[in-house]
Design an enzyme around this catalytic site. Structure first.
Site, PDB file in Angstrom:
ATOM      1  N   ASP A 222     -41.530  -2.547   2.625  1.00  0.00           N
ATOM      2  CA  ASP A 222     -41.283  -2.293   1.197  1.00  0.00           C
ATOM      3  C   ASP A 222     -41.689  -3.500   0.352  1.00  0.00           C
ATOM      4  OD1 ASP A 222     -40.482  -0.763  -0.956  1.00  0.00           O
ATOM      5  OD2 ASP A 222     -38.399  -1.428  -0.851  1.00  0.00           O
ATOM      6  N   GLY A 223     -42.077  -3.222  -0.885  1.00  0.00           N
ATOM      7  CA  GLY A 223     -42.344  -4.294  -1.844  1.00  0.00           C
ATOM      8  C   GLY A 223     -43.811  -4.439  -2.237  1.00  0.00           C
TER       9      GLY A 223
ATOM     10  N   GLY B 200     -45.588  -2.637  -4.333  1.00  0.00           N
ATOM     11  CA  GLY B 200     -45.775  -2.449  -5.776  1.00  0.00           C
ATOM     12  C   GLY B 200     -45.391  -3.704  -6.539  1.00  0.00           C
ATOM     13  N   ARG B 201     -44.224  -4.283  -6.176  1.00  0.00           N
ATOM     14  CA  ARG B 201     -43.764  -5.490  -6.874  1.00  0.00           C
ATOM     15  C   ARG B 201     -44.680  -6.671  -6.607  1.00  0.00           C
ATOM     16  NH1 ARG B 201     -38.071  -5.068  -4.499  1.00  0.00           N
ATOM     17  NH2 ARG B 201     -39.123  -3.406  -3.344  1.00  0.00           N
TER      18      ARG B 201
ATOM     19  N   ARG C  53     -50.615  -1.140  -8.563  1.00  0.00           N
ATOM     20  CA  ARG C  53     -49.813  -0.977  -7.345  1.00  0.00           C
ATOM     21  C   ARG C  53     -50.694  -0.738  -6.121  1.00  0.00           C
ATOM     22  NH1 ARG C  53     -44.492   0.096  -7.786  1.00  0.00           N
ATOM     23  NH2 ARG C  53     -44.548   1.279  -5.851  1.00  0.00           N
TER      24      ARG C  53
ATOM     25  N   GLU D  10     -39.784  11.514   0.978  1.00  0.00           N
ATOM     26  CA  GLU D  10     -39.379  11.496  -0.429  1.00  0.00           C
ATOM     27  C   GLU D  10     -40.438  10.852  -1.324  1.00  0.00           C
ATOM     28  OE1 GLU D  10     -37.258  10.498   2.160  1.00  0.00           O
ATOM     29  OE2 GLU D  10     -36.365  12.489   2.115  1.00  0.00           O
ATOM     30  N   ASN D  11     -41.413  10.162  -0.740  1.00  0.00           N
ATOM     31  CA  ASN D  11     -42.405   9.454  -1.556  1.00  0.00           C
ATOM     32  C   ASN D  11     -43.343  10.389  -2.332  1.00  0.00           C
ATOM     33  OD1 ASN D  11     -42.619   6.604   0.705  1.00  0.00           O
ATOM     34  ND2 ASN D  11     -41.625   6.698  -1.287  1.00  0.00           N
ATOM     35  N   TRP D  12     -43.262  11.696  -2.049  1.00  0.00           N
ATOM     36  CA  TRP D  12     -44.044  12.657  -2.851  1.00  0.00           C
ATOM     37  C   TRP D  12     -43.582  12.658  -4.300  1.00  0.00           C
ATOM     38  CZ3 TRP D  12     -48.217  14.627  -0.494  1.00  0.00           C
ATOM     39  CH2 TRP D  12     -48.205  14.739   0.898  1.00  0.00           C
TER      40      TRP D  12
ATOM     41  N   ARG E 254     -36.120  -4.674   7.085  1.00  0.00           N
ATOM     42  CA  ARG E 254     -36.611  -4.135   5.822  1.00  0.00           C
ATOM     43  C   ARG E 254     -37.028  -5.284   4.934  1.00  0.00           C
ATOM     44  NH1 ARG E 254     -35.070   0.890   2.130  1.00  0.00           N
ATOM     45  NH2 ARG E 254     -36.439   0.410   0.373  1.00  0.00           N
TER      46      ARG E 254
HETATM   47  C1  IPE Z   1     -39.088   3.246   1.686  1.00  0.00           C
HETATM   48  O1  IPE Z   1     -39.447   2.575   0.527  1.00  0.00           O
HETATM   49  C2  IPE Z   1     -40.251   4.006   2.212  1.00  0.00           C
HETATM   50  C3  IPE Z   1     -41.378   3.213   2.719  1.00  0.00           C
HETATM   51  C4  IPE Z   1     -41.426   1.921   2.801  1.00  0.00           C
HETATM   52  C5  IPE Z   1     -42.480   3.997   3.158  1.00  0.00           C
HETATM   53  P1  IPE Z   1     -39.157   3.167  -0.927  1.00  0.00           P
HETATM   54  O2  IPE Z   1     -39.641   2.158  -1.878  1.00  0.00           O
HETATM   55  O3  IPE Z   1     -39.697   4.539  -1.058  1.00  0.00           O
HETATM   56  O4  IPE Z   1     -37.562   3.273  -0.914  1.00  0.00           O
HETATM   57  P2  IPE Z   1     -36.522   3.267  -2.099  1.00  0.00           P
HETATM   58  O5  IPE Z   1     -37.029   4.212  -3.140  1.00  0.00           O
HETATM   59  O6  IPE Z   1     -36.461   1.862  -2.618  1.00  0.00           O
HETATM   60  O7  IPE Z   1     -35.229   3.685  -1.474  1.00  0.00           O
HETATM   61  C1  IPE Z   2     -43.673   0.328   0.000  1.00  0.00           C
HETATM   62  O1  IPE Z   2     -43.899  -0.388  -1.158  1.00  0.00           O
HETATM   63  C2  IPE Z   2     -44.811   1.258   0.340  1.00  0.00           C
HETATM   64  C3  IPE Z   2     -44.521   2.672   0.146  1.00  0.00           C
HETATM   65  C4  IPE Z   2     -43.361   3.188  -0.155  1.00  0.00           C
HETATM   66  C5  IPE Z   2     -45.650   3.560   0.274  1.00  0.00           C
HETATM   67  P1  IPE Z   2     -43.467   0.180  -2.568  1.00  0.00           P
HETATM   68  O2  IPE Z   2     -44.595   0.957  -3.149  1.00  0.00           O
HETATM   69  O3  IPE Z   2     -42.186   0.940  -2.453  1.00  0.00           O
HETATM   70  O4  IPE Z   2     -43.262  -1.146  -3.373  1.00  0.00           O
HETATM   71  P2  IPE Z   2     -42.104  -1.457  -4.417  1.00  0.00           P
HETATM   72  O5  IPE Z   2     -40.798  -1.214  -3.713  1.00  0.00           O
HETATM   73  O6  IPE Z   2     -42.298  -0.524  -5.568  1.00  0.00           O
HETATM   74  O7  IPE Z   2     -42.328  -2.889  -4.773  1.00  0.00           O
HETATM   75 MG    MG Z   3     -40.221   0.420  -2.644  1.00  0.00          MG
END
Ligand code: IPE
Ligand code: IPE
Ligand code: MG
Length: 235
Positions: A16-17, A19-20, A29, A63-65, A180
């Site tokens: 995770d992270g 995007g940030r 992103r 849920e990422n959809w 994580r």
């Molecule tokens: C979890 O990250 C899913 C993946 C890393 C693929 P998200 O960014 O989707 O989770 P939430 O929304 O912070 O719970």
């Molecule tokens: C995790 O990074 C990758 C996926 C969920 C695909 P994010 O895209 O969730 O990055 P943040 O949490 O927004 O920084």
């Molecule tokens: Mg995230």
């Protein structure tokens, strides 16, 4: 005997992270996701070098959809690019690739790329990389129950061991260490069933910056943990 060794056999990571990480650099992103793929390739090999046998990573959740359609299609396209760019290298480096998740909702192209990744690496034994894509822990439990019912397993024979055989990670032992990145302290529907006794490590490091030093810090933290598996603490 449960594993007590200092090196975990199976590491699971919520990457995770991205995007940030990109936002901090005033970049889109997508740039973070792209950088995230490069970080993953390095970590797979670093894990293999340390004797870790299984690495399971969360790449796209059920849920990422819910994300904007441009981001979702960017991620789908990135998988195709990543397979084209890195599959040969990973295959040569002894990595066995498995995809876990619901493939019914992804494009034919993506399904074909996954199948190619799996079939061209199926004889490799150095490390097994399971990529969770369109995966959710709840989906996994439901699909396992559905498979068992379809196969006619009688209700009184469906115990934990039997159900595990139908779960998406039936090719791997349960994860020992669950990491994580990105600072959030939650599981976000990753390996709900399999992580029952995993040691949890959360780090603020954003995924594209997670390298060997951060991996070693997580492994050191794991080695300090007292895994009791429900037994009493040593007095
Ligand atoms: C979890 O990250 C899913 C993946 C890393 C693929 P998200 O960014 O989707 O989770 P939430 O929304 O912070 O719970
Ligand atoms: C995790 O990074 C990758 C996926 C969920 C695909 P994010 O895209 O969730 O990055 P943040 O949490 O927004 O920084
Ligand atoms: Mg995230």
């Amino acid at each position: 005997m449960e594993p007590t060794a200092a090196i975990p056999r199976h590491v699971a990571i919520v990457m995770d992270g991205n995007g940030r990480w990109a936002k901090k650099r005033f970049m889109p992103r997508f740039f973070g996701h792209k950088q995230g793929v490069d970080a993953l390739v390095k970590i797979v090999l670093a894990c293999a070098d340390r004797g870790i046998e299984y690495l399971t990573v969360f790449a796209f959740s059920s849920e990422n959809w819910k994300r904007p359609s441009e981001e979702v299609s960017g991620l789908m396209g990135l998988v195709l690019v990543a397979v084209a760019k890195y599959l040969g290298k990973l295959a040569n480096d002894g990595v066995r690739i498995q995809i876990i998740g619901d493939r019914s909702q992804v494009s034919d192209k993506l399904r074909a790329a996954w199948e190619q990744a799996e079939s061209s690496t199926r004889h490799n034994t150095r490390i097994t990389l399971s990529v969770a894509f369109n995966y959710g822990g709840r989906w996994d439990v439901v699909q396992a129950c559905q498979k068992a019912i379809r196969e006619g397993v009688p209700a009184d024979q469906l115990d934990e061991a039997r159900l595990s055989q139908y779960m998406a990670l039936s090719h791997a032992p349960d994860p020992d260490l669950f990491i994580r990145t990105g600072g959030e302290v939650r599981i976000s529907n990753f390996l709900l069933w399999q992580a029952a006794y995993a040691e949890l490590v959360f780090t603020d490091c954003l995924w594209p910056e997670f390298g060997e030093a951060e991996l070693d810090a997580a492994l050191a933290e794991y080695a300090r943990r007292d895994r009791r598996f429900a037994r009493s603490a040593a007095s």
